[in-house]
Design a protein around this motif. Structure first.
Motif, short mmCIF file in Angstrom:
data_model
loop_
_atom_site.label_atom_id
_atom_site.label_comp_id
_atom_site.label_asym_id
_atom_site.label_seq_id
_atom_site.Cartn_x
_atom_site.Cartn_y
_atom_site.Cartn_z
N PRO A 155 0.81 -1.23 0.00
CA PRO A 155 0.00 0.00 0.00
C PRO A 155 0.83 1.27 0.00
CG PRO A 155 -0.01 -0.99 2.18
CD PRO A 155 0.72 -1.95 1.28
N LEU A 191 3.59 5.75 -4.05
CA LEU A 191 2.31 6.31 -4.52
C LEU A 191 2.33 7.08 -5.83
CD1 LEU A 191 0.54 7.56 -1.27
CD2 LEU A 191 0.28 5.39 -2.45
N HIS A 192 3.44 7.71 -6.18
CA HIS A 192 3.44 8.55 -7.37
C HIS A 192 4.87 8.88 -7.75
CE1 HIS A 192 2.15 12.16 -9.80
NE2 HIS A 192 3.34 12.56 -9.45
N ARG A 204 8.39 13.74 -10.58
CA ARG A 204 6.94 13.57 -10.49
C ARG A 204 6.31 13.65 -11.88
NH1 ARG A 204 4.48 19.25 -8.18
NH2 ARG A 204 4.80 20.37 -10.09
N ASN A 256 -0.74 5.99 4.22
CA ASN A 256 -0.39 5.90 2.79
C ASN A 256 -1.30 6.75 1.92
OD1 ASN A 256 1.73 3.95 3.10
ND2 ASN A 256 0.10 2.48 3.58
N ARG A 257 -1.56 7.96 2.35
CA ARG A 257 -2.39 8.87 1.58
C ARG A 257 -1.64 10.18 1.34
NH1 ARG A 257 -5.98 7.41 -1.16
NH2 ARG A 257 -6.84 9.48 -1.14
N PRO A 258 -1.84 10.80 0.19
CA PRO A 258 -1.37 12.18 0.04
C PRO A 258 -2.45 13.13 0.56
CG PRO A 258 -2.17 11.41 -2.06
CD PRO A 258 -2.44 10.31 -1.06
N ALA A 291 5.71 17.62 -3.45
CA ALA A 291 4.54 18.06 -4.21
C ALA A 291 4.33 17.05 -5.33
CB ALA A 291 4.80 19.43 -4.79
N LEU A 292 3.16 16.44 -5.37
CA LEU A 292 2.90 15.40 -6.37
C LEU A 292 2.18 15.96 -7.60
CD1 LEU A 292 1.67 12.46 -4.10
CD2 LEU A 292 4.00 13.06 -4.75
N HIS A 315 -1.58 18.06 -4.63
CA HIS A 315 -1.42 16.93 -3.72
C HIS A 315 -0.01 16.94 -3.12
CE1 HIS A 315 -5.01 15.55 -5.77
NE2 HIS A 315 -5.18 14.65 -4.82
#
Lengths: 192, 211
Positions: free
Chosen positions: A27, A117-118, A129, B167-169, B198-199, B203
């Motif tokens: 996760p 995640l990204h 990114r 596990n969250r932005p 910064a995604l 986000h």
């Protein structure tokens, strides 16, 4: 689906595959979403997920059309339906499919790997990114990805991937053959 | 004056509500303790809790109060409190079908079964509210850089640490994004192993340096 989080989208009638992937995939690297095929139309306009996984022989014919020509790793159990955005990788069951996705999340090439995640982590821990298309191709390396869309969408995808590789400054290049895209480490001539 | 980050608690069992409220207070966060979904909806008005601890079983709620349900609270959190992490605990999240039902209301809900007891629930909440990220920890409701002991008492910093634990932005407003950038400068000044990333699309997420 508008969040930049790397996502596996599960398309199935029942939620069990979603729960299996949610429990098996790291996760910190990926989020797992689930849609009943009848709810796929609500995704129109959303960016494609990192991976699409399913087990249905049919999906509503136009439901995935907006992702054609865009890189999405497609994994399927059983006979795949027409209209998927890429040629699917076929699996005997969901466990095998989960294992393939887990391997994809751990893929590395010339020091490139998926960031949590990204985005991508580059050699030396540098972060890049907005690299979604390259993240997909990295996860299917070395086999690559055969897109079902051709023409301008495919060319745009190839341009996007090359721009990201340039930003990353890693010795990796994109190989395009027909509708197939594959990453190759520069100087690597022995790849399958 | 610094206001501690808030945690919504929805629990229809008075004793359990008291336990959860005390747990949140021990973490030096502000509990928004509610015993019915209607109360929870009212308390959410104008608030931005970073975590919501939600019991799905509302059998003790009087019939006259049942026009608003837990489903409404979860939907509202999903649509209007995007940075709030719901921890759903219930005897009714044992099966995949139960979890899928909650998922359709709030796709980022975390689950905790009542079958595993109150201890495990408290551990889970503590893990979210008191866990470490790199050399940072949440202590007494503020983010602390452990090596230097420097505190950062800002809601956005606390939210970023809690979100990382789940596990969250975070999706930040312009002013909160400015706070996130200030937090990043503070991390650099502390020579922390953690950075604010910064995604894109507003986000943000914490990451631990790997060099």
């Amino acid at each position: 689906m508008n969040s930049p989080i790397r996502t596996v989208l599960v398309i199935s009638r029942r939620p069990h595959a979603w729960a299996l992937l949610r429990d098996r995939l790291d996760p910190t690297l990926v989020s797992v979403d689930w849609r009943d095929p009848d709810a796929l139309r609500s995704l129109g306009g959303c960016p494609p997920p990192w991976a699409l996984a399913g087990d249905l022989p049919t999906v509503p014919p136009t439901s995935l059309r907006h992702w054609r020509g865009r890189p999405v790793a497609v994994h399927w159990v059983g006979s795949p339906p027409p209209g998927l955005p890429a040629r699917p990788r076929l699996h005997a069951d969901w466990r095998e499919l989960a294992a393939a996705l887990a391997r994809g999340l751990q893929a590395r090439l010339a020091g490139l790997r998926l960031a949590p995640l990204h985005g991508l982590l580059l050699p030396g821990g540098r972060f890049l990114r907005q690299t979604e298309s390259l993240e997909v191709l990295l996860s299917v390396h070395p086999e690559g990805l055969e897109l079902t869309g051709t023409g301008s969408a495919l060319l745009a995808t190839a341009r996007r991937v090359r721009r990201i590789l340039e930003r990353a400054g890693v010795p990796v290049e994109l190989e395009v053959a027909g509708a197939s895209l594959r990453l190759r480490e520069k100087g690597d001539v022995g790849a399958p | 004056m610094w206001a501690p980050p808030e945690v919504l608690v929805l629990e229809d069992d008075g004793e359990q509500l008291r336990t959860l409220r005390e747990l949140v207070e021990r973490a030096h966060l502000e509990p928004l303790a509610t015993s019915t979904p209607r109360q929870a909806m009212a308390r959410l008005e104008g608030r931005r809790p970073i975590l919501a601890i939600i019991d799905l079983d509302m059998s003790r709620v009087p019939a006259s109060e049942r026009r608003v349900g837990v489903d409404d609270v979860l939907r509202r959190l999903h649509h209007r409190h995007v940075n709030c992490i719901p921890l759903v605990y219930s005897a009714g999240v044992e099966s995949i079908d139960d979890q899928a039902r909650v998922y359709l209301l709030h796709p980022h809900a975390l689950f905790q079964s009542k079958r595993h007891g109150e201890e495990r629930l408290l551990e889970r909440v503590n893990g979210l509210l008191g866990g470490r990220v790199g050399d940072l920890a949440l202590q007494d409701g503020v983010v602390v850089h452990l090596p230097s002991g420097e505190p950062m008492p800002h809601r956005v910093a606390v939210s970023l640490v809690t979100a990382k634990r789940a596990n969250r932005p975070l999706l930040l407003s312009e002013s909160d994004a400015r706070a996130a950038r200030r937090f990043q400068r503070w991390l650099q000044a502390c020579d922390s192993s953690v950075l604010v990333r910064a995604l894109g699309n507003r986000h943000y997420q914490l990451a631990v340096r790997e060099d």
